[in-house]
Design a protein around this motif. Structure first.
Motif, PDB file in Angstrom:
ATOM      1  N   ALA A 305       0.833  -1.206   0.000  1.00 43.07           N
ATOM      2  CA  ALA A 305       0.000   0.000   0.000  1.00 43.07           C
ATOM      3  C   ALA A 305       0.867   1.255   0.000  1.00 43.07           C
ATOM      4  CB  ALA A 305      -0.923  -0.012   1.227  1.00 43.07           C
ATOM      5  N   LYS A 306       1.950   1.234   0.761  1.00 45.71           N
ATOM      6  CA  LYS A 306       2.870   2.382   0.788  1.00 45.71           C
ATOM      7  C   LYS A 306       3.447   2.643  -0.604  1.00 45.71           C
ATOM      8  CE  LYS A 306       5.924   2.315   4.114  1.00 45.71           C
ATOM      9  NZ  LYS A 306       6.900   1.716   5.065  1.00 45.71           N
ATOM     10  N   GLU A 307       3.838   1.570  -1.280  1.00 48.91           N
ATOM     11  CA  GLU A 307       4.399   1.712  -2.626  1.00 48.91           C
ATOM     12  C   GLU A 307       3.359   2.280  -3.591  1.00 48.91           C
ATOM     13  OE1 GLU A 307       7.014   1.826  -5.656  1.00 48.91           O
ATOM     14  OE2 GLU A 307       7.465   1.428  -3.542  1.00 48.91           O
ATOM     15  N   ARG A 308       2.119   1.805  -3.460  1.00 45.49           N
ATOM     16  CA  ARG A 308       1.059   2.289  -4.346  1.00 45.49           C
ATOM     17  C   ARG A 308       0.692   3.741  -4.048  1.00 45.49           C
ATOM     18  NH1 ARG A 308      -2.394  -1.785  -6.327  1.00 45.49           N
ATOM     19  NH2 ARG A 308      -3.819  -0.085  -6.940  1.00 45.49           N
ATOM     20  N   ASN A 311       3.437   5.688  -5.646  1.00 47.33           N
ATOM     21  CA  ASN A 311       3.411   5.584  -7.105  1.00 47.33           C
ATOM     22  C   ASN A 311       2.072   5.019  -7.570  1.00 47.33           C
ATOM     23  OD1 ASN A 311       6.390   6.213  -7.556  1.00 47.33           O
ATOM     24  ND2 ASN A 311       6.526   4.412  -6.225  1.00 47.33           N
ATOM     25  N   PRO A 312       1.028   5.834  -7.559  1.00 49.98           N
ATOM     26  CA  PRO A 312      -0.304   5.346  -7.960  1.00 49.98           C
ATOM     27  C   PRO A 312      -0.342   4.939  -9.430  1.00 49.98           C
ATOM     28  CG  PRO A 312      -0.301   7.739  -7.723  1.00 49.98           C
ATOM     29  CD  PRO A 312       1.013   7.272  -7.202  1.00 49.98           C
ATOM     30  N   LYS A 313      -1.289   4.041  -9.748  1.00 52.78           N
ATOM     31  CA  LYS A 313      -1.427   3.591 -11.133  1.00 52.78           C
ATOM     32  C   LYS A 313      -1.841   4.738 -12.042  1.00 52.78           C
ATOM     33  CE  LYS A 313      -2.600  -1.250 -10.202  1.00 52.78           C
ATOM     34  NZ  LYS A 313      -3.629  -2.303 -10.340  1.00 52.78           N
ATOM     35  N   ASP A 314      -2.687   5.608 -11.521  1.00 46.17           N
ATOM     36  CA  ASP A 314      -3.092   6.796 -12.265  1.00 46.17           C
ATOM     37  C   ASP A 314      -3.443   7.888 -11.272  1.00 46.17           C
ATOM     38  OD1 ASP A 314      -6.095   6.673 -11.662  1.00 46.17           O
ATOM     39  OD2 ASP A 314      -5.757   4.720 -12.613  1.00 46.17           O
ATOM     40  N   GLU A 315      -3.637   9.097 -11.768  1.00 47.19           N
ATOM     41  CA  GLU A 315      -3.865  10.239 -10.894  1.00 47.19           C
ATOM     42  C   GLU A 315      -5.176  10.130 -10.119  1.00 47.19           C
ATOM     43  OE1 GLU A 315      -3.637  13.815 -13.114  1.00 47.19           O
ATOM     44  OE2 GLU A 315      -1.487  13.612 -13.581  1.00 47.19           O
ATOM     45  N   GLY A 316      -6.128   9.420 -10.644  1.00 49.35           N
ATOM     46  CA  GLY A 316      -7.438   9.325  -9.993  1.00 49.35           C
ATOM     47  C   GLY A 316      -7.573   8.165  -9.033  1.00 49.35           C
ATOM     48  N   GLU A 317      -6.504   7.385  -8.838  1.00 49.27           N
ATOM     49  CA  GLU A 317      -6.598   6.214  -7.963  1.00 49.27           C
ATOM     50  C   GLU A 317      -6.863   6.649  -6.519  1.00 49.27           C
ATOM     51  OE1 GLU A 317      -4.395   2.013  -7.709  1.00 49.27           O
ATOM     52  OE2 GLU A 317      -3.085   3.724  -7.346  1.00 49.27           O
ATOM     53  N   THR A 318      -7.871   6.064  -5.897  1.00 50.34           N
ATOM     54  CA  THR A 318      -8.247   6.438  -4.533  1.00 50.34           C
ATOM     55  C   THR A 318      -7.606   5.519  -3.505  1.00 50.34           C
ATOM     56  OG1 THR A 318     -10.207   5.002  -4.479  1.00 50.34           O
ATOM     57  CG2 THR A 318     -10.486   7.236  -5.405  1.00 50.34           C
ATOM     58  N   ILE A 319      -7.613   5.976  -2.267  1.00 52.47           N
ATOM     59  CA  ILE A 319      -7.077   5.156  -1.173  1.00 52.47           C
ATOM     60  C   ILE A 319      -7.909   3.890  -1.010  1.00 52.47           C
ATOM     61  CG2 ILE A 319      -6.736   5.085   1.324  1.00 52.47           C
ATOM     62  CD1 ILE A 319      -5.911   8.010   1.217  1.00 52.47           C
ATOM     63  N   SER A 320      -9.222   4.007  -1.207  1.00 52.45           N
ATOM     64  CA  SER A 320     -10.085   2.824  -1.088  1.00 52.45           C
ATOM     65  C   SER A 320      -9.722   1.775  -2.128  1.00 52.45           C
ATOM     66  CB  SER A 320     -11.554   3.230  -1.238  1.00 52.45           C
ATOM     67  OG  SER A 320     -11.982   4.003  -0.138  1.00 52.45           O
ATOM     68  N   PHE A 349       0.207   9.952   4.718  1.00 51.65           N
ATOM     69  CA  PHE A 349       1.365   9.340   4.051  1.00 51.65           C
ATOM     70  C   PHE A 349       1.407   9.744   2.582  1.00 51.65           C
ATOM     71  CE2 PHE A 349       3.539   5.989   1.746  1.00 51.65           C
ATOM     72  CZ  PHE A 349       4.675   5.781   2.518  1.00 51.65           C
ATOM     73  N   ARG A 350       0.253   9.719   1.925  1.00 52.33           N
ATOM     74  CA  ARG A 350       0.216  10.092   0.505  1.00 52.33           C
ATOM     75  C   ARG A 350       0.600  11.563   0.317  1.00 52.33           C
ATOM     76  NH1 ARG A 350      -5.360   9.465  -2.689  1.00 52.33           N
ATOM     77  NH2 ARG A 350      -5.943  11.012  -1.099  1.00 52.33           N
ATOM     78  N   ASP A 351       0.077  12.426   1.195  1.00 47.96           N
ATOM     79  CA  ASP A 351       0.384  13.854   1.086  1.00 47.96           C
ATOM     80  C   ASP A 351       1.876  14.131   1.316  1.00 47.96           C
ATOM     81  OD1 ASP A 351      -2.275  14.325   0.596  1.00 47.96           O
ATOM     82  OD2 ASP A 351      -2.751  14.912   2.655  1.00 47.96           O
TER      83      ASP A 351
END
Length: 354
Positions: A305-308, A311-320, A349-351
């Motif tokens: 989850a930390k890695e994601r 580095n999200p798959k796309d800009e709209g990827e949500t935490i859920s 963490f994401r911020d």
């Protein structure tokens, strides 16, 4: 027919209990036995409130008055059997279990024979009911301890709602004792606070009992044996060569396979995948990694989850979306594990890494 304001809640309880019982008796799902026991509980409650209201309809059945203090001898065993049927997947009915209902049956026969039983049975009934609830709560606590050693998910399968129900039911009993022997607790015009609490509780347990997810299957006797076996082992301070190799093989498999993203992963499935017996695997994780099974699996999920989040798959990827993708099925569990592991919430963490 005479009907008072104070009879409204008992009438609702009678109607709802009877309807709930009929619905549950007609159930054919995998939880059929558990729902049958819950239906029996509601049916006994319907009979109790029918007896309370019967005189208002001109029914002068004296034995209902004698029965008033013995229903608890049925409620206790039925709640106990219901909790066990949810906990153990192999739970089956055995005729010897009927011995738990013998006091209720014996006293009911005495009541129908117009023999007064409340004089000496009332206090024993309260003690019996509280005792059954205490044993049931103890079983639920044991169940959750085992669950953390053999399952990789939490949430509704922990059955906290059932434990909370039993605790509140005990408090209702204590209030009933106060109402009967110390101080009347009617709110106004004969409206009983005890009846209001029961109305809330039976609607709550019916809603929660039916809401359990279909994936919940309880724990097996083998799961219990895994933990019992582990408790008698003496854990060495350092693993020997064989244990060290097994721990390395386990770690390599976890990182390469990402089997932990399966939200329903249990210790038996992982044991089969790494070719290590489940008891041995539980011993290794608890003894040398100082973790229970759910904690061990969730560490891998949190790292992913930390890695994601970085580095999200796309800009709209949500935490859920990330939460479900890494294997969590409960938002509260995910947030709790994540904060314990990182000291931050997923959002923080994401911020901090954006």
């Amino acid at each position: 027919m005479v009907f008072y304001i104070g009879d409204i809640i008992p009438a609702i309880l009678l109607f709802q209990s009877l309807i709930f019982a009929l619905v549950l008796f007609g159930d054919s799902s995998f939880k059929r036995r558990a729902n049958f026991l819950l239906a029996a509980f509601f049916l006994v409650m319907a009979i109790q409130f029918f007896g309370l209201l019967a005189p208002n309809f001109g029914m002068k059945w004296e034995f209902f008055g004698s029965m008033a203090c013995i229903y608890g001898f049925a409620y206790g065993p039925l709640l106990y059997f219901y909790s066990r049927s949810l906990i153990y997947k192999e739970s089956e009915f055995e005729y010897k279990q009927l011995i738990h209902l013998l006091p209720f049956g014996f006293l009911a026969v005495m009541a129908m024979s117009k023999i007064s039983v409340c004089e000496y049975a009332g206090a024993i009934m309260y003690l019996s009911l509280i005792g059954y609830i205490a044993v049931s709560i103890k079983g639920l606590i044991k169940y959750r301890n085992i669950l953390k050693q053999v399952q990789s998910k939490e949430g509704q399968i922990e059955l906290r709602w059932l434990q909370n129900f039993m605790v509140i039911f005990c408090l209702t009993l204590l209030l009933d004792i106060v109402d009967q022997f110390v101080l009347g607790l009617d709110i106004t015009q004969g409206v009983s606070s005890i009846h209001l609490m029961l109305l809330f509780l039976i609607n709550w347990v019916f809603y929660k009992g039916l809401k359990q997810p279909q994936i919940f299957m309880g724990i097996s006797r083998n799961d219990v044996n895994i933990i019992q076996n582990q408790q008698v082992n003496t854990t060495p301070k350092k693993p020997n060569a064989e244990e060290h190799d097994e721990l390395n093989r386990l770690d390599e498999f976890m990182r390469s396979s990402e089997i932990y993203i399966n939200p329903d992963l249990n210790i038996n499935e992982l044991a089969k995948a790494v070719s290590i017996p489940a008891r041995r695997l539980s011993f290794l994780i608890n003894g040398f990694l100082d973790k229970n099974f759910i904690g061990y699996i969730n560490e891998f999920r949190i790292e992913l989850a930390k890695e994601r989040l970085k580095n999200p798959k796309d800009e709209g990827e949500t935490i859920s979306e990330i939460m479900y993708d890494v294997g969590f099925s409960s938002k509260s569990s995910f947030n709790s594990f994540f904060k314990n592991h990182t000291g931050m919430t997923p959002s923080q963490f994401r911020d901090s890494n954006s």
